[in-house]
Scaffold this active site. Structure first.
Site, PDB file in Angstrom:
ATOM      1  N   HIS A  68     114.375  51.302  93.470  1.00  9.94           N
ATOM      2  CA  HIS A  68     114.590  52.633  94.032  1.00  9.94           C
ATOM      3  C   HIS A  68     114.159  52.708  95.489  1.00  9.94           C
ATOM      4  O   HIS A  68     114.569  53.611  96.217  1.00  9.94           O
ATOM      5  CB  HIS A  68     113.849  53.684  93.203  1.00  9.94           C
ATOM      6  CG  HIS A  68     112.375  53.423  93.047  1.00  9.94           C
ATOM      7  ND1 HIS A  68     111.881  52.468  92.197  1.00  9.94           N
ATOM      8  CD2 HIS A  68     111.291  53.988  93.641  1.00  9.94           C
ATOM      9  CE1 HIS A  68     110.560  52.456  92.256  1.00  9.94           C
ATOM     10  NE2 HIS A  68     110.182  53.359  93.138  1.00  9.94           N
ATOM     11  N   LEU A 179     101.114  56.742  92.741  1.00 16.67           N
ATOM     12  CA  LEU A 179     101.938  57.818  92.202  1.00 16.67           C
ATOM     13  C   LEU A 179     103.239  57.301  91.614  1.00 16.67           C
ATOM     14  O   LEU A 179     103.954  56.522  92.238  1.00 16.67           O
ATOM     15  CB  LEU A 179     102.258  58.842  93.297  1.00 16.67           C
ATOM     16  CG  LEU A 179     101.070  59.640  93.834  1.00 16.67           C
ATOM     17  CD1 LEU A 179     101.497  60.498  95.016  1.00 16.67           C
ATOM     18  CD2 LEU A 179     100.462  60.500  92.730  1.00 16.67           C
ATOM     19  N   HIS A 253     108.651  62.465  94.540  1.00 19.70           N
ATOM     20  CA  HIS A 253     109.332  61.217  94.190  1.00 19.70           C
ATOM     21  C   HIS A 253     110.838  61.442  94.133  1.00 19.70           C
ATOM     22  O   HIS A 253     111.326  62.401  93.547  1.00 19.70           O
ATOM     23  CB  HIS A 253     108.832  60.727  92.831  1.00 19.70           C
ATOM     24  CG  HIS A 253     109.448  59.429  92.392  1.00 19.70           C
ATOM     25  ND1 HIS A 253     108.905  58.204  92.727  1.00 19.70           N
ATOM     26  CD2 HIS A 253     110.553  59.168  91.650  1.00 19.70           C
ATOM     27  CE1 HIS A 253     109.652  57.252  92.200  1.00 19.70           C
ATOM     28  NE2 HIS A 253     110.660  57.807  91.541  1.00 19.70           N
ATOM     29  N   ARG A 308     126.084  27.320  63.583  1.00 17.45           N
ATOM     30  CA  ARG A 308     124.916  27.132  64.462  1.00 17.45           C
ATOM     31  C   ARG A 308     124.712  25.645  64.758  1.00 17.45           C
ATOM     32  O   ARG A 308     124.310  25.264  65.860  1.00 17.45           O
ATOM     33  CB  ARG A 308     123.662  27.748  63.847  1.00 17.45           C
ATOM     34  CG  ARG A 308     123.252  27.161  62.505  1.00 17.45           C
ATOM     35  CD  ARG A 308     121.886  27.657  62.092  1.00 17.45           C
ATOM     36  NE  ARG A 308     121.528  27.214  60.743  1.00 17.45           N
ATOM     37  CZ  ARG A 308     120.289  27.116  60.305  1.00 17.45           C
ATOM     38  NH1 ARG A 308     119.271  27.436  61.095  1.00 17.45           N
ATOM     39  NH2 ARG A 308     120.029  26.732  59.080  1.00 17.45           N
ATOM     40  N   SER A 335     116.163  26.650  64.670  1.00 18.71           N
ATOM     41  CA  SER A 335     117.091  27.467  63.889  1.00 18.71           C
ATOM     42  C   SER A 335     118.399  27.717  64.625  1.00 18.71           C
ATOM     43  O   SER A 335     119.481  27.669  64.032  1.00 18.71           O
ATOM     44  CB  SER A 335     116.442  28.814  63.544  1.00 18.71           C
ATOM     45  OG  SER A 335     115.405  28.654  62.606  1.00 18.71           O
ATOM     46  N   GLU A 356     111.982  37.790  74.399  1.00 21.91           N
ATOM     47  CA  GLU A 356     113.422  37.828  74.609  1.00 21.91           C
ATOM     48  C   GLU A 356     113.820  38.452  75.940  1.00 21.91           C
ATOM     49  O   GLU A 356     114.848  38.095  76.518  1.00 21.91           O
ATOM     50  CB  GLU A 356     114.101  38.571  73.454  1.00 21.91           C
ATOM     51  CG  GLU A 356     114.125  37.813  72.149  1.00 21.91           C
ATOM     52  CD  GLU A 356     112.824  37.905  71.364  1.00 21.91           C
ATOM     53  OE1 GLU A 356     112.666  37.162  70.377  1.00 21.91           O
ATOM     54  OE2 GLU A 356     111.949  38.729  71.756  1.00 21.91           O
ATOM     55  N   ARG A 463     124.294  31.075  59.811  1.00 25.37           N
ATOM     56  CA  ARG A 463     123.250  30.179  59.305  1.00 25.37           C
ATOM     57  C   ARG A 463     123.780  29.146  58.313  1.00 25.37           C
ATOM     58  O   ARG A 463     123.434  27.969  58.376  1.00 25.37           O
ATOM     59  CB  ARG A 463     122.158  31.021  58.647  1.00 25.37           C
ATOM     60  CG  ARG A 463     120.998  30.228  58.084  1.00 25.37           C
ATOM     61  CD  ARG A 463     120.019  31.146  57.387  1.00 25.37           C
ATOM     62  NE  ARG A 463     118.803  30.461  56.982  1.00 25.37           N
ATOM     63  CZ  ARG A 463     117.813  31.055  56.335  1.00 25.37           C
ATOM     64  NH1 ARG A 463     117.895  32.342  56.031  1.00 25.37           N
ATOM     65  NH2 ARG A 463     116.739  30.384  56.004  1.00 25.37           N
TER      66      ARG A 463
END
Length: 615
Positions: A68, A179, A253, A308, A335, A356, A463
């Site tokens: 910003h 702030l 702000h 997979r 996996s 993640e 899977r």
């Protein structure tokens, strides 16, 4: 620049921030004014950057995490003569490059889109990883953060990752102006509170007065000379610095200053200082892409393999043929099968552990440096990183996401591990590609295709082992589908993808034994969808039945509807999907309970055919 000139430059950056926001009638000048001295010293003394060659391999990288404060960034570009004063005053207007929050789509000097707070540092970690482990070029990564965004968990995922990797080429500069948007931040001006936290994560910390340009310069020098760990500079500043009516005051702000002309006069008036930004060191060009022969794994029809497994093997093969492919995983590579790549190409594998947001953030950072990242985790867990995926699309970067263990078909692990929202999540991302293969050869082919696509690419893998339906040489263009059963007597069309393709084929065989012919479409490309095939099926069979291991909202059923949004008549559409909350059961039991197995498809088709006859 000497000290008085640095002070003047800081004032110029404040004045130009005020002017830009005043011209736009909106923006965040007070958030820009607090960090002006930090930017002035960085621009004039420490940032090594060739603005005429933003792709120079030796350029330092700057990320404005507090996006910003874009007026400050654009004021710095003006000081460096990358833009002129006329363009500065186009801030936030239609067709201007100077958007409210910076994006690399418009400006070549912006590394990544920011504005969704907490993302700049995770992406910066990815860029620093590239420099440290892959490019091996001596550029530094500077990330300017706001104190408010340090409340975001993603910041601390990044802090942990940077420390673990020993990224001494990374410096975070925190503008501690006390702030936030609606009032004081959690820790206000307590620099030590922030320092304790960063030290706990293994960072070197420096606490300074952010308006003392000599202290700022010393802090930057200390960061550059620190080895073995990243550095954070915690700078105490005042929001709206230099203008008494707004300095360190709440409620201002995101607003232009009440009286811009008076504020500019108080700041000493308009200036036009030009900064000679330090030039980067001579560096070799970025990694060359080794275009070797791609030898994808192959399976014969009738074999059984999990998609997979096919993903992992195909990715490893792709890594052998292309030196620009990298892989990241969220500590589930055994996996997701990303471990196949890790074993063959350990130098290009990045373990992000169970974080993640940092996983996707690092992938974005690596992509900005020209790498082709594949980031994998369970499909369910990628939902945590959706905002990072969304912002990656804003940046326009290309990343490949792979979600394994999709749907109820994973079985006994239960609903916390089941990705049944992922197709909707990724389909909603601007410009995304969503792929859902049903067999091993199809998966391998799509992995190779993904690497050359633009934007966000998502591959959904399963899977359990499934029969191989396609030969190793078959092609699967993005936006296509495969018609697996077809006759002139088809009563309706079953549209499936992934796991449910096999259920649909079993159902079609059972129905054929009862004299009911149905068409079966493998919709492996969920986005973009194969409109032509779906429209043809609707015209010839009259009814479409979608079967998906996913919630009905936003998945394959909605993707099919997209083929009929051009004003043409919409066919009868019946959706079989996961509508209830599953528990723990075997994969077969899960599919049956959800009403998406072969038996359920047969029942639904017979009911539809019977109704059609009655009508």
């Amino acid at each position: 620049m000497n000290t008085p000139e640095l002070i003047e430059l800081g004032q110029q950056l404040r004045v130009d921030s005020v002017r830009a926001a005043a011209a736009a009638g909106s923006g965040h000048p007070t958030s820009s004014m607090s960090a002006a001295d930090l930017m002035a010293v960085l621009l004039a003394r420490r940032l090594r950057y060739d603005f005429e060659r933003p792709s120079h391999p030796g350029n330092d990288r700057f990320v404005l995490s507090k996006g910003h404060a874009s007026p400050l960034l654009y004021a710095a570009y003006k000081a460096a003569r990358a833009i002129d004063d006329a363009e500065l005053l186009t801030f936030r207007t239609l067709d201007s490059r100077l958007e409210g929050h910076p994006t690399p789509r418009r400006l070549p000097w912006v590394e990544t889109a920011t504005g969704s707070l907490g993302q700049g540092l995770p992406v910066g970690v990815g860029i620093a990883l590239s420099g440290k482990r892959l490019d091996r070029v001596g550029y530094r990564v500077w990330v300017l953060c706001g104190d408010s965004e340090l409340a975001e968990g993603s910041i601390w995922e990044a802090a942990e990752h940077a420390s673990y990797e020993g990224l001494d080429n990374l410096t975070a500069i925190v503008d501690v102006n006390r702030l936030g948007q609606r009032g004081p931040t959690r820790h206000g001006h307590d620099l030590d509170a922030y320092a304790r936290r960063f030290r706990a994560f293994g960072w070197h910390t420096v606490e300074i007065d952010g308006h003392d340009v000599e202290a700022v310069e010393r802090a930057y020098g200390e960061a550059v000379s620190t080895t073995g760990q990243p550095t954070v500079i915690l700078a105490r500043t005042l929001k709206g610095k230099g203008v008494a009516s707004v300095q360190d005051r709440e409620g201002l702000h995101g607003k232009p200053l009440p009286d811009a002309d008076e504020a500019i006069e108080e700041l000493g008036g308009v200036r036009d200082l030009r900064v000679e930004v330090p030039q980067p060191q001579v560096a070799r060009m970025l990694h060359a892409v080794r275009a070797g022969h791609l030898d994808l794994p192959r399976w014969e029809k009738g074999d059984e393999a999990a998609t997979r497994d096919a993903y992992g093997q195909a990715l490893a093969a792709l890594g052998s043929s292309r030196a620009d492919v990298v892989a990241l995983d969220g500590e589930v590579s055994d996996s997701t099968r990303a471990e196949f790549f890790a074993k063959e190409h350990p130098e290009r594998f990045f373990e992000c552990y169970i974080a993640e947001q940092q996983l996707v953030g690092a992938a974005v950072g690596l992509a900005t440096r020209g790498w082709v990242p594949f980031a994998s985790s369970f499909a369910a867990f990628l939902t945590r990183a959706h905002d990072f995926v969304r912002m990656a699309a804003v940046s326009g970067v290309g990343i490949n996401l792979v979600g394994s263990h999709a749907g109820v078909a994973i079985g006994e692990d239960g609903p916390s591990q089941m990705g049944v929202e992922d197709l909707a999540m990724l389909r909603a991302v601007h410009g995304s590609t969503v792929l859902y293969p049903c067999d091993a050869n199809q998966t391998a082919a799509l992995v190779a295709t993904m690497a050359d696509l633009d934007g966000i690419r998502y591959l959904r893998t399963s899977r359990g082992a499934m029969p191989v339906l396609y030969g190793p040489g078959e092609e699967f263009p993005v936006g296509g589908s495969k018609v697996l059963r077809r006759s002139t007597d088809d009563r309706l069309t079953v549209v499936a993808a992934g796991v449910t393709v096999h259920e649909a084929l079993q159902a079609a065989d059972a129905l054929a034994a009862d004299g009911i012919a149905v068409r079966v479409v493998d919709l492996y490309s969920v986005k973009p969808v194969d409109r032509e095939t779906l429209r043809e099926a609707a015209e010839e069979t009259g009814c479409l039945v979608t079967v998906e291991d996913h919630h009905p909202e936003g998945g394959i059923g909605d993707a099919v509807l997209d083929a009929f949004l051009d004003g043409r008549p919409t066919p009868r559409l019946v959706r079989l999907a996961v509508r209830d909350m599953p528990g723990s059961a075997t994969p077969a039991e899960q599919l049956h309970a959800a009403g998406i197995d072969a038996e359920s498809i047969v029942a639904a088709v017979k009911l539809l055919v019977e109704n059609a006859v009655v009508r």
